[in-house]
Enzyme design. Structure first.
Site, short mmCIF file in Angstrom:
data_model
loop_
_atom_site.label_atom_id
_atom_site.label_comp_id
_atom_site.label_asym_id
_atom_site.label_seq_id
_atom_site.Cartn_x
_atom_site.Cartn_y
_atom_site.Cartn_z
N HIS A 146 0.83 1.94 6.93
CA HIS A 146 1.23 1.96 8.34
C HIS A 146 1.48 3.36 8.85
O HIS A 146 2.12 3.54 9.88
CB HIS A 146 2.49 1.08 8.55
CG HIS A 146 2.39 -0.26 7.90
ND1 HIS A 146 2.92 -0.52 6.67
CD2 HIS A 146 1.78 -1.40 8.32
CE1 HIS A 146 2.64 -1.79 6.33
NE2 HIS A 146 1.96 -2.32 7.32
FE1 FES Z 1 4.34 0.62 5.74
FE2 FES Z 1 4.24 2.62 4.02
S1 FES Z 1 4.23 2.73 6.16
S2 FES Z 1 4.31 0.51 3.60
#
Ligand code: FES
Length: 181
Positions: A146
């Site tokens: 993410h």
């Molecule tokens: Fe979501 Fe690393 S940013 S698991």
């Protein structure tokens, strides 16, 4: 069917009881099996602790290089920091980094950075380089899941991850070996 067996004879009745007992025993064993690893990890014996350490030869890791080792099934980053990274870490302080620096080894050997390679958002493994940044100008670690960004000291710079990368327990055995765990 079970009902027929039950209605036919005495022995059918006891068979049903046996089946019930057997089912309960399997159920109990299943629950114990599910709980045991959890309880065990909360209260590990000395033997288990000794087995769960990982020793790393750091003599071949050059300045600016990181290696990933496995400790208790999880990735651990061992990084030989550059002078610039050490300087940056000292300048750009953060409370959580100060906390982990209570570790005397870390203060004595600031050139070594040891971090759990598990993103504090949902547990992906951050990359040492951001895709599309071949020169490594991005710096630190990038989580491909993410997009969280940790700096060269493992401190969170961009979410959604809420915390710095964790520091596992470790100790330097001598100048060339470190024990994780
Ligand atoms: Fe979501 Fe690393 S940013 S698991």
């Amino acid at each position: 069917t079970a009902t027929n067996v039950e209605n036919k004879t005495e022995s059918g009745e006891s068979r049903r009881d046996f089946l019930l007992l057997a089912t309960s025993a399997v159920g109990a064993a299943g629950v114990a099996g599910a709980i045991w690893p959890f309880v065990d990890s909360m209260n590990p014996s000395a033997d288990v602790l000794a087995l769960s350490t990982t020793e790393v030869d750091i003599s071949q890791i050059e300045e600016g290089q990181s290696v990933t080792v496995v400790w208790r099934g999880k990735p651990v980053f061992v990084r030989h920091r550059t002078a610039a990274e050490i300087e940056q870490a000292a300048k750009d302080d953060s409370a959580s980094l100060v906390d982990v620096q209570k570790d005397a080894d870390r203060v004595q050997k600031p050139e070594w950075l040891i971090l759990l390679g598990v993103c504090t958002h949902l547990g992906c493994v951050p990359l040492g380089q951001k895709p599309g940044d071949p020169k490594g100008e991005f710096g630190g670690w990038f989580c491909p899941c993410h997009g969280s960004h940790y700096d060269t000291s493992g401190r969170i710079r961009k979410g959604p991850a809420p915390l710095n990368l964790a520091v596992p327990p470790y100790a330097f055995l001598d100048d060339e070996n470190v024990k994780i765990g």
